[in-house]
Structure formats: structure tokens, C-alpha cells
Design a protein around this motif. Structure first.
Motif, short mmCIF file in Angstrom:
data_model
loop_
_atom_site.label_atom_id
_atom_site.label_comp_id
_atom_site.label_asym_id
_atom_site.label_seq_id
_atom_site.Cartn_x
_atom_site.Cartn_y
_atom_site.Cartn_z
N ARG A 228 -10.63 3.08 7.15
CA ARG A 228 -9.78 2.69 6.42
C ARG A 228 -8.41 3.10 6.69
O ARG A 228 -7.90 3.95 7.01
N ALA B 93 -4.64 -2.92 4.61
CA ALA B 93 -3.68 -2.54 3.08
C ALA B 93 -4.06 -3.74 2.35
O ALA B 93 -4.20 -2.98 1.12
N PHE C 21 0.77 -1.05 -0.14
CA PHE C 21 0.28 -0.21 0.13
C PHE C 21 0.90 0.83 0.30
O PHE C 21 1.36 1.33 0.95
N GLY D 277 -7.09 -1.97 0.03
CA GLY D 277 -6.45 -0.30 -0.41
C GLY D 277 -6.91 0.51 0.29
O GLY D 277 -7.67 0.81 1.80
N ASP D 278 -8.03 1.55 -0.57
CA ASP D 278 -8.29 2.33 -0.14
C ASP D 278 -10.14 2.63 0.34
O ASP D 278 -11.21 2.98 1.06
N ARG D 279 -10.71 0.90 0.16
CA ARG D 279 -11.83 0.12 1.33
C ARG D 279 -12.36 0.69 2.23
O ARG D 279 -11.08 0.91 3.91
#
Length: 182
Positions: A164, A107, A74, A110-112
Motif C-alpha cells: 500500500r 495512489a 495522495f 489511498g491507503d488500500r
């Protein structure tokens, strides 16, 4: 019909030796095994290919090498899940087991945004019963640990939803307030 097949197999087998069962149903295999004497071996194989390999003394094919290494990245954060090691720009980050699991979960996606329930079920591997404290405390400890290494990575709160992983922008230069001397 099953008894006829068993009798045929047993009559064809020598009194001492081997009975080869190829692709027989479980109940038929069991009946054959119960029916042979102690001096007879019973070899059970799934299909004709396996039987030929056994009779030719060929070892089974080796499975392809499978890497058990699992890397999660990430930005400059790198997590080696198989070694349970974390690093930021190749600089190690010391984490507890829970912190590592939490960071890896965040990680991986991602940006979830992860809800409290999802984090509880994934990281703690137990059902969510409405207790926010365990997740909130773990996130607080992880944030502290990450702040010791970098100010660019944080666990961001998404109000009313969960958390997040986020990369924070870094300023290119620090402005000096007017009238202040550097």
C-alpha cells in the motif's frame, strides 16, 4: 410482411434519388440496400428525430466537452494520468512507465492494501500465476525513486498480503543525544 414493406418503400422512391430507412431492423435494411439501383442512395437513421435533423440539414448536437484529464492526489503527491507526470509538492518525479503505473494504481486507492495478484492484473494487465518477483522488483525500484525525492512517501509492505502507499510522519525537530555536541 418484410417483402411487402420493402416493395412499399421502393415504389415510393423515385428511380434516382434517396431511400430513407428509419429504425428498420438490420435484415430489412440490408434487403432495401440490395434492392435499390446504383443510382439511388439509401440513408439509414436510427429514429425519427435523426431523420428530421438530416432532412432539415441540421448537424447533430455536439457532445458536451469531456475532460480527458485524470488527476490522482495522495497527500502532496500529484499524478496527472493523461500527461503521465508525477510530482511531490509540485517537484517533478521522474518515473519509468511501469513505475508510474504502479504508483498511480496505489495512489488511486489511498491507503488500500493491494495483493500481488491485484497489482499484477492491474499494472501488468496479465493474470497472476504466483510470481512475486515482478511485483517485488518493481516496488523496490519505485521505493528507490521515491527516496530520491522525499522520505515522506513510501510503498509499505503488508506482510503476507501485498503493498500500500503510505505517508510517513516527519519529525518536527531532530533530538541531539545526551552528551553529544551539536
Amino acid at each position: 410482411m418484410h417483402d411487402f414493406a420493402i416493395d412499399k418503400v421502393l415504389k415510393a422512391a423515385p428511380t434516382t434519388g434517396l431511400v430513407l430507412c428509419v429504425g428498420l431492423e438490420a435484415d430489412l435494411r440490408s434487403a432495401v440496400i440490395r434492392s435499390v439501383g446504383d443510382d439511388t442512395a439509401v440513408l439509414v437513421v436510427a429514429n425519427a428525430e435523426s431523420a428530421l435533423r438530416v432532412l432539415a440539414h441540421d448537424p447533430p448536437p455536439k457532445p458536451a466537452a469531456v475532460s480527458t484529464r485524470s488527476l490522482v492526489e495522495f497527500g502532496p503527491l500529484r499524478l496527472d494520468e493523461s500527461l503521465r507526470e508525477a510530482s511531490w509538492h509540485a517537484r517533478p518525479i521522474e518515473l519509468s512507465a511501469r513505475q508510474f503505473d504502479l504508483l498511480a494504481t496505489l495512489a488511486r486507492a489511498g491507503d488500500r492494501v493491494w495483493s500481488f495478484a491485484e497489482l499484477t492484473e492491474t499494472v501488468w494487465q496479465r493474470p497472476y500465476v504466483g510470481d512475486l518477483d515482478a511485483v517485488a522488483s518493481a516496488v523496490k525500484r519505485l521505493r528507490r525513486r521515491l527516496n530520491l525525492v522525499t522520505g515522506e512517501l513510501t510503498v509499505a509492505s503488508v506482510r503476507g498480503v501485498g503493498y500500500r502507499l503510505a505517508l510517513l510522519p516527519t519529525p518536527l525537530h531532530t533530538a541531539t543525544p545526551r552528551g553529544a555536541t551539536a
